[in-house]
Enzyme design. Structure first.
Site, short mmCIF file in Angstrom:
data_model
loop_
_atom_site.label_atom_id
_atom_site.label_comp_id
_atom_site.label_asym_id
_atom_site.label_seq_id
_atom_site.Cartn_x
_atom_site.Cartn_y
_atom_site.Cartn_z
N GLY A 192 25.30 6.43 -27.14
CA GLY A 192 25.71 6.97 -28.43
C GLY A 192 27.20 7.17 -28.47
N GLY A 193 27.74 7.27 -29.71
CA GLY A 193 29.17 7.41 -29.83
C GLY A 193 29.86 6.17 -29.31
N MET A 194 30.74 6.35 -28.34
CA MET A 194 31.49 5.22 -27.80
C MET A 194 31.22 4.99 -26.32
SD MET A 194 35.16 5.56 -29.72
CE MET A 194 35.64 3.93 -29.14
N VAL A 214 25.55 5.90 -20.74
CA VAL A 214 25.49 6.50 -19.41
C VAL A 214 24.24 5.99 -18.70
CG1 VAL A 214 25.40 8.63 -18.06
CG2 VAL A 214 26.71 8.56 -20.19
N LYS A 223 29.24 5.82 -16.41
CA LYS A 223 29.52 5.88 -17.84
C LYS A 223 30.34 4.66 -18.24
CE LYS A 223 31.36 8.91 -21.45
NZ LYS A 223 31.90 10.26 -21.75
N ASP A 234 32.97 19.02 -28.13
CA ASP A 234 31.67 18.41 -28.43
C ASP A 234 30.55 19.15 -27.70
OD1 ASP A 234 30.08 16.62 -29.82
OD2 ASP A 234 30.17 15.08 -28.27
#
Length: 335
Positions: free
Chosen positions: A22-24, A27, A42, A140
């Site tokens: 998710g995001g950029m 993992v 990651k 976050d």
């Protein structure tokens, strides 16, 4: 590039399974074949449509994330052990933390016992204060980024939106661009032009995370809170057995106006636990340098909220009054 189980990367790390994406970033669980130990790998994954000219900067920011995490040493933070690039992609290697995400724990068990949540809060506040003392704002914090280990401890992970803070220059750089998650990110995080986030941003997000754990559901999104000020229902009204102290601390931490929140993690720690935060002097010193950056100016910044639909909201932090402006798609914040 998406890695597959069994694939060996960098001649050393064998992929076991995809843990999250998710995001950029993605993992993976992996094995360091040199040391024969489990690790988390990651991988940077730019958004579709990212311009090729932006990739070097993104890789550099990803490298900065590895460096800042490598400098942090705390029992409730992951440890970064390696960073490398292969086939144009950037990777960092971290300790593998066996356990479940806090949101998964809540989904399975519902409302969690207060004493359990307070102990996790203690661990997270100490970890966050450690970050702040070293000039790192997480930005976050949310249940998806808290791992509850098999030993019942809370570990704060994923610093992809972290900001490196220079007390002499409050408008300092962000490691990875992003707006956070609407249920857990405060209003100032959506000021994309001025970047006025500081330790109080993490105070808000931690309060929202504790709310989720105790209420058994996420708090209302920021847009809803601005339009309907009473939409944030105190936890004590949703369930029995939560103390007034915990309820008050969460509500204060989640104040829309930064000046109405706890001004440091040390303040929140003492209010919730009645104890001084370990090594609080370093965190308080940093906080006192950063806090004035958000006050003392009066200018308007327009920021895009893609999740608000066709409604825009005007917020005046100085008087705490929200007004609705129909037909706009932005949130105008006066700070």
């Amino acid at each position: 590039m998406t890695l597959v189980p069994g694939q060996v990367i960098y001649g050393r790390y064998r992929v076991v399974a995809l843990l999250s994406q998710g995001g950029m970033s993605a993992v993976y669980e992996a094995v360091d074949t040199t040391l024969n130990v489990r690790c988390a790998l990651k991988e940077m994954m730019p958004y579709p449509g990212t311009m090729g000219t932006e990739l070097p900067q993104l890789r550099e920011q990803f490298r900065q994330e590895a460096q800042l995490l490598a400098e942090l040493r705390h029992p409730h933070l992951p440890r970064v052990t390696d960073h490398f690039e292969e086939d144009g992609n950037a990777y960092l290697v971290m300790d593998f933390i066996p356990g479940r995400r806090l949101d998964e724990v809540v989904a399975q068990r519902g409302e969690l016992p207060e004493d359990e949540v307070i102990e996790w809060a203690r661990q997270l506040m100490e970890a966050i204060a450690h970050c702040h003392a070293h000039g790192v704002i997480h930005r976050d914090i949310k249940p998806q980024n808290v791992i509850v280990t098999q030993q019942g401890e809370a570990i704060l992970v994923d610093f992809g939106l972290a900001k490196l803070v220079d007390p002499d220059n409050p408008r300092t750089r962000t490691v990875m661009r992003g707006l956070g998650t609407p249920e857990y990110a405060p209003p100032e995080q959506y000021d994309t032009r001025r970047g006025r986030t500081d330790p109080r941003t993490d105070v808000y997000s931690l309060g929202a995370t504790l709310y989720h754990a105790l209420a058994g559901k996420p708090p209302p999104m920021l847009a809803q809170r601005v339009v309907e000020p009473k939409s944030l229902v105190p936890v004590r009204q949703l369930r029995n057995g939560v103390s007034q102290t915990t309820d008050r601390v969460i509500l204060k931490a989640m104040a829309l106006q930064p000046t109405e929140r706890f001004q440091s993690m040390a303040e929140m720690y003492k209010a919730l636990l009645g104890l001084p935060l370990p090594r609080r002097e370093a965190e308080d010193a940093l906080s006192s340098e950063i806090t004035p950056a958000v006050s003392g100016e009066s200018s308007r910044t327009t920021i895009l909220l893609p999740w608000i639909g066709s409604m825009g909201v005007g917020v005046d932090y100085r008087i705490g009054v929200a007004g609705v402006i129909v037909g706009l798609i932005s949130l105008a914040i006066i700070v």
